[in-house]
Design a protein around this motif. Structure first.
Motif, mmCIF file in Angstrom:
data_model
loop_
_atom_site.group_PDB
_atom_site.id
_atom_site.type_symbol
_atom_site.label_atom_id
_atom_site.label_comp_id
_atom_site.label_asym_id
_atom_site.label_seq_id
_atom_site.Cartn_x
_atom_site.Cartn_y
_atom_site.Cartn_z
ATOM 1 N N PRO A 146 3.924 8.320 -9.365
ATOM 2 C CA PRO A 146 2.943 8.346 -8.271
ATOM 3 C C PRO A 146 3.162 9.520 -7.338
ATOM 4 O O PRO A 146 4.288 9.858 -6.978
ATOM 5 C CB PRO A 146 3.195 7.007 -7.559
ATOM 6 N N PRO B 265 -9.423 5.944 -13.327
ATOM 7 C CA PRO B 265 -8.465 5.140 -12.557
ATOM 8 C C PRO B 265 -8.051 3.845 -13.250
ATOM 9 O O PRO B 265 -7.083 3.206 -12.834
ATOM 10 C CB PRO B 265 -9.225 4.840 -11.255
ATOM 11 N N LEU C 64 -4.373 3.093 -14.210
ATOM 12 C CA LEU C 64 -3.372 2.816 -13.191
ATOM 13 C C LEU C 64 -3.176 1.314 -13.037
ATOM 14 O O LEU C 64 -4.113 0.528 -13.201
ATOM 15 C CB LEU C 64 -3.797 3.399 -11.838
ATOM 16 N N GLU D 62 -0.366 -1.284 -8.531
ATOM 17 C CA GLU D 62 0.579 -0.620 -7.616
ATOM 18 C C GLU D 62 0.409 0.896 -7.606
ATOM 19 O O GLU D 62 1.105 1.592 -6.864
ATOM 20 C CB GLU D 62 2.028 -0.963 -8.007
ATOM 21 N N GLY D 63 -0.485 1.412 -8.432
ATOM 22 C CA GLY D 63 -0.731 2.847 -8.459
ATOM 23 C C GLY D 63 0.139 3.625 -9.420
ATOM 24 O O GLY D 63 0.126 4.861 -9.406
#
Length: 209
Positions: A41, A55, A58, A61-62
């Motif tokens: 990250p 996205p 992902l 939590e990223g």
């Protein structure tokens, strides 16, 4: 500086050889570890992967959802090439940084699982292959890593053959036996690497020792 490529098939025991070489004083450049670091990250690498794949790759939590991304790229060679085009240059640049920081007298061991498959042997002064029979690999993957036999065979089939790996080797470590037989071999290889690193001038073009 001596640049060494270390490789071996899945389940052959390359990680243990890498650990032993590190304990003797080698500078280890771990391609898999770096590949994870460059998409953590906040990194430009992760931003580029998200830009290319969306996205949805992902986690909440990223972080990178590796299983999800894997299911996308391993089913589509073009998308795998896209991912490799993002990650491989970042790994190469970071590997070069670590190598440059090692110092002129260092033995730098590049731990590269797909060295044979990607034709990388010419990049190194020497290539060390950790060798085990397919039967030994299969047993370790099933017994120690909990894979099914089909999963293990599929992973092995996706890599270079034993003969292909041995063909690019300058030094071969036989890891078909128990762990206590491995360490003396690695010590012998380390002695040869340090002798080679101390040579002045170093042999050109990575000739055999």
């Amino acid at each position: 500086m001596l640049k060494v490529g270390l490789t071996g098939g899945i389940g052959a025991g390359k990680s243990e050889v890498s650990r032993l070489l590190s304990s003797y004083g080698a500078v280890i450049v771990d391609a898999d570890k770096i590949a994870r670091e460059v998409v953590e990250p906040g990194t430009p690498g992760l931003a580029a992967v998200v830009a290319a794949f969306g996205p949805e790759i992902l986690t909440a939590e990223g972080t990178l959802d590796r299983p999800r991304l894997g299911s996308i790229v391993f089913a589509d060679p073009e998308r795998l090439a896209t991912l490799n085009g993002i990650v491989h240059p970042l790994v190469g640049a970071r590997s070069a940084e670590l190598e440059a920081a090692a110092g002129p007298d260092a033995v730098v061991v590049h731990d590269v699982p797909l060295l044979t498959e990607n034709g990388l042997a010419p990049l190194y002064d020497l290539v060390v292959v950790v060798d085990a029979s397919p039967g030994t690999q299969l047993d370790r993957l099933v017994r120690l890593r909990g894979m099914t036999e089909d999963e293990a065979r599929a992973r092995m089939a996706a890599q270079a053959t034993r003969d292909q790996r041995r063909a690019v080797a300058d030094l071969i470590i036989d890891n078909d036996g128990p762990l206590e037989k491995l360490e003396p071999q690695v010590r012998t290889v380390w002695a040869r690497l340090t002798e080679r690193a101390a040579a002045t001038p170093p042999p050109p073009g990575g000739a055999d020792v």
